[in-house]
Scaffold this active site. Structure first.
Site, mmCIF file in Angstrom:
data_model
loop_
_atom_site.group_PDB
_atom_site.id
_atom_site.type_symbol
_atom_site.label_atom_id
_atom_site.label_comp_id
_atom_site.label_asym_id
_atom_site.label_seq_id
_atom_site.Cartn_x
_atom_site.Cartn_y
_atom_site.Cartn_z
ATOM 1 N N THR A 175 27.209 -43.207 -26.519
ATOM 2 C CA THR A 175 26.030 -44.151 -26.411
ATOM 3 C C THR A 175 25.222 -44.454 -27.832
ATOM 4 O O THR A 175 25.550 -43.131 -28.189
ATOM 5 C CB THR A 175 25.400 -43.105 -25.209
ATOM 6 N N ASP B 172 32.358 -42.048 -30.218
ATOM 7 C CA ASP B 172 31.598 -42.152 -30.097
ATOM 8 C C ASP B 172 30.274 -41.624 -31.561
ATOM 9 O O ASP B 172 31.196 -41.355 -32.020
ATOM 10 C CB ASP B 172 30.475 -40.021 -28.729
ATOM 11 N N ALA C 112 26.882 -40.055 -33.277
ATOM 12 C CA ALA C 112 26.617 -38.385 -33.499
ATOM 13 C C ALA C 112 25.085 -38.817 -34.607
ATOM 14 O O ALA C 112 25.058 -39.867 -35.226
ATOM 15 C CB ALA C 112 27.121 -37.392 -34.853
ATOM 16 N N GLY D 72 20.337 -37.832 -29.768
ATOM 17 C CA GLY D 72 18.881 -38.384 -30.071
ATOM 18 C C GLY D 72 19.077 -39.391 -29.183
ATOM 19 O O GLY D 72 17.946 -40.214 -29.064
ATOM 20 N N GLU E 33 27.563 -37.354 -22.688
ATOM 21 C CA GLU E 33 28.551 -37.700 -23.437
ATOM 22 C C GLU E 33 29.325 -36.348 -23.520
ATOM 23 O O GLU E 33 30.720 -36.879 -23.623
ATOM 24 C CB GLU E 33 27.630 -37.640 -25.200
HETATM 25 O O1 DER Z 1 22.662 -39.885 -28.436
HETATM 26 C C1 DER Z 1 23.691 -39.733 -29.526
HETATM 27 O O2 DER Z 1 24.232 -38.362 -29.031
HETATM 28 C C2 DER Z 1 24.257 -40.832 -29.419
HETATM 29 O O3 DER Z 1 25.245 -40.662 -29.812
HETATM 30 C C3 DER Z 1 23.627 -40.224 -31.143
HETATM 31 O O4 DER Z 1 23.463 -39.446 -31.388
HETATM 32 C C4 DER Z 1 24.049 -41.834 -32.562
HETATM 33 O O5 DER Z 1 23.496 -42.823 -32.157
HETATM 34 P P1 DER Z 1 23.421 -43.838 -33.419
HETATM 35 O O6 DER Z 1 24.652 -44.383 -33.158
HETATM 36 O O7 DER Z 1 22.608 -44.825 -32.723
HETATM 37 O O8 DER Z 1 22.265 -43.598 -34.756
#
Ligand code: DER
Length: 222
Positions: free
Chosen positions: A32, A85, A87, A100, A107
């Site tokens: 996400t 994913d 981070a 975030g 996740e």
């Molecule tokens: O919320 C989460 O874990 C997302 O993976 C975040 O860590 C990364 O979000 P971004 O790709 O919008 O920076």
């Protein structure tokens, strides 16, 4: 390059990485966030090369389904090879801070079903030590204050992500100012606090490989 261009580049690099691994029965675990959003868009043209996705949030589920990609209920998935994913932070040992986007619990659950975790980030996420990014923790609403007090005892300054409710109907608190010298130990310690649903440290089980988009191109950490 702007950060958005770097996210685009690392999403494209993830496609190049995963394409040779796709088979007709492949189920891809999808994370996400804004970087994963770009990955999902790039996956659309390859949706006939794999079977389906397992999703880590309603946000990603909607985006996948808008592209006509089948999204399976995780209860229908016994195993999968890759989870991909982003981070918020990642260190040289591939420990991550995530959450975030508020999807940390699902996740971590979907990642736990996959054999391998491919992390896709722009270079701004790579850190020597986790902790500059406030640590997200999903908590049962009635436990928000008791968990807050425990994190303050650990040296954190806690902010409730007020007005935000997770896909699971819970609250998130973001913990600022923690000194994270041993991410796995802290993850285990926070996991044990009654009322904690999930901690945004991915260190007991981190990434297997990371693709990092920087001004000099995309590099690999493993
Ligand atoms: O919320 C989460 O874990 C997302 O993976 C975040 O860590 C990364 O979000 P971004 O790709 O919008 O920076």
């Amino acid at each position: 390059y702007t950060q958005d261009q770097l996210k685009q580049q690392v999403a494209a690099a993830a496609i190049d990485f995963i394409l040779p691994k796709l088979q007709a029965d492949t189920i891809l675990g999808i994370g996400t966030g804004s970087t994963v959003d770009l990955l999902i868009d790039a996956l659309a043209e390859h949706k006939d090369k794999f079977k389906a996705a397992a999703s880590s949030s309603e946000r990603s589920t909607q985006r996948l389904q808008q592209h006509g990609i089948t999204v399976l209920d995780l209860n229908q998935v016994a195993s999968m090879d890759w989870y991909i994913d982003g981070a918020d932070e990642i260190d040289a040992q591939l420990n991550m801070t995530k959450g975030g986007g508020g999807a940390l619990t699902r996740e971590k659950i979907v990642a736990s079903v996959a054999q391998h975790f491919l992390c896709i980030v722009d270079e701004s996420k790579v850190v020597a030590q986790l902790g500059a990014f406030p640590l997200p923790i999903e908590v049962i609403p009635m436990a928000r204050q008791v968990v807050t007090r425990r994190l303050e005892q650990l040296g954190g300054q806690v902010k409730w992500r007020s007005g935000f409710v997770t896909d699971n109907g819970n609250d998130i608190i973001d913990v600022h100012g923690l000194t994270i010298t041993d991410p796995a130990q802290l993850e285990a310690q926070i996991n044990d606090i009654p009322g904690v649903v999930c901690c945004g440290l991915f260190a007991l089980s981190g990434a297997s490989v990371a693709l990092v988009a920087g001004q000099q191109g995309v590099t690999t950490m493993s």
